[in-house]
Design a protein around this motif. Structure first.
Motif, mmCIF file in Angstrom:
data_model
loop_
_atom_site.group_PDB
_atom_site.id
_atom_site.type_symbol
_atom_site.label_atom_id
_atom_site.label_comp_id
_atom_site.label_asym_id
_atom_site.label_seq_id
_atom_site.Cartn_x
_atom_site.Cartn_y
_atom_site.Cartn_z
ATOM 1 N N GLU A 141 -7.293 6.186 -2.805
ATOM 2 C CA GLU A 141 -6.253 5.301 -3.328
ATOM 3 C C GLU A 141 -6.234 3.970 -2.587
ATOM 4 O O GLU A 141 -6.082 2.911 -3.206
ATOM 5 N N GLN A 161 2.308 -11.700 -11.161
ATOM 6 C CA GLN A 161 1.119 -11.465 -10.342
ATOM 7 C C GLN A 161 1.500 -11.324 -8.864
ATOM 8 O O GLN A 161 0.954 -10.492 -8.153
ATOM 9 N N ALA A 173 2.880 -7.941 -8.298
ATOM 10 C CA ALA A 173 1.797 -6.950 -8.299
ATOM 11 C C ALA A 173 1.118 -6.913 -6.935
ATOM 12 O O ALA A 173 0.824 -5.836 -6.407
ATOM 13 N N GLY A 183 -8.937 1.881 -3.954
ATOM 14 C CA GLY A 183 -8.569 1.378 -5.272
ATOM 15 C C GLY A 183 -7.568 0.236 -5.188
ATOM 16 O O GLY A 183 -7.688 -0.764 -5.912
ATOM 17 N N PHE A 184 -6.574 0.366 -4.301
ATOM 18 C CA PHE A 184 -5.586 -0.706 -4.122
ATOM 19 C C PHE A 184 -6.284 -1.983 -3.648
ATOM 20 O O PHE A 184 -5.982 -3.076 -4.119
ATOM 21 N N ASP A 186 -8.383 -7.458 -4.601
ATOM 22 C CA ASP A 186 -9.513 -8.391 -4.702
ATOM 23 C C ASP A 186 -9.540 -9.070 -6.065
ATOM 24 O O ASP A 186 -9.749 -10.284 -6.167
ATOM 25 N N VAL A 187 -9.307 -8.304 -7.109
ATOM 26 C CA VAL A 187 -9.305 -8.874 -8.471
ATOM 27 C C VAL A 187 -8.157 -9.861 -8.631
ATOM 28 O O VAL A 187 -8.342 -10.967 -9.157
ATOM 29 N N LEU A 188 -6.959 -9.480 -8.183
ATOM 30 C CA LEU A 188 -5.810 -10.383 -8.297
ATOM 31 C C LEU A 188 -6.047 -11.676 -7.527
ATOM 32 O O LEU A 188 -5.737 -12.765 -8.016
ATOM 33 N N ASP A 219 -9.389 -2.834 -4.121
ATOM 34 C CA ASP A 219 -10.159 -3.389 -5.242
ATOM 35 C C ASP A 219 -9.254 -4.183 -6.180
ATOM 36 O O ASP A 219 -9.619 -5.269 -6.645
ATOM 37 N N GLN A 220 -8.073 -3.633 -6.469
ATOM 38 C CA GLN A 220 -7.126 -4.327 -7.348
ATOM 39 C C GLN A 220 -6.658 -5.640 -6.717
ATOM 40 O O GLN A 220 -6.514 -6.660 -7.411
ATOM 41 N N THR A 254 -0.728 0.064 -0.077
ATOM 42 C CA THR A 254 -1.881 0.157 0.824
ATOM 43 C C THR A 254 -1.418 0.501 2.234
ATOM 44 O O THR A 254 -1.958 1.419 2.871
ATOM 45 N N LEU A 270 0.996 -3.713 -4.344
ATOM 46 C CA LEU A 270 -0.283 -3.171 -3.871
ATOM 47 C C LEU A 270 -0.382 -3.210 -2.348
ATOM 48 O O LEU A 270 -0.886 -2.271 -1.728
#
Length: 84
Positions: free
Chosen positions: A55, A22, A25, A58-59, A64-66, A61-62, A33, A29
């Motif tokens: 993009e 994680q 990742a 999207g990065f 934020d989820v992580l 958003d990813q 970014t 990202l």
């Protein structure tokens, strides 16, 4: 060892490996970014701006989820960003 007993050492290793995955990742990202933000600011080809901005969104958003799913990573985000 009992047949239904937890293998604590193996479990701990698996959790540690998941955490490292994680973290990597997040590093990736953050790097992507920043790279796309630099392109948006400096690249002479303005026709690609919409794609780069999409993009970046999207990065983010990813990320934020992580960070939502891994609160301990949020606490170390400055250190992670500094290592990329």
């Amino acid at each position: 060892m009992r047949p239904n007993a937890l293998d604590i050492a193996n479990l701990a290793e698996g959790i540690e490996g998941f955490g490292e995955s994680q973290r990597q990742a997040v590093e990736s990202l953050v790097f992507r970014t920043v790279l796309h933000l630099l392109k948006l600011r400096c690249h002479p080809d303005q026709s690609a701006r919409r794609g780069w901005q999409k993009e970046v969104d999207g990065f983010r958003d990813q990320l934020d989820v992580l960070f939502r799913d891994n609160p301990s990573l949020r606490a170390h985000r400055a250190a992670i960003a500094g290592e990329t």
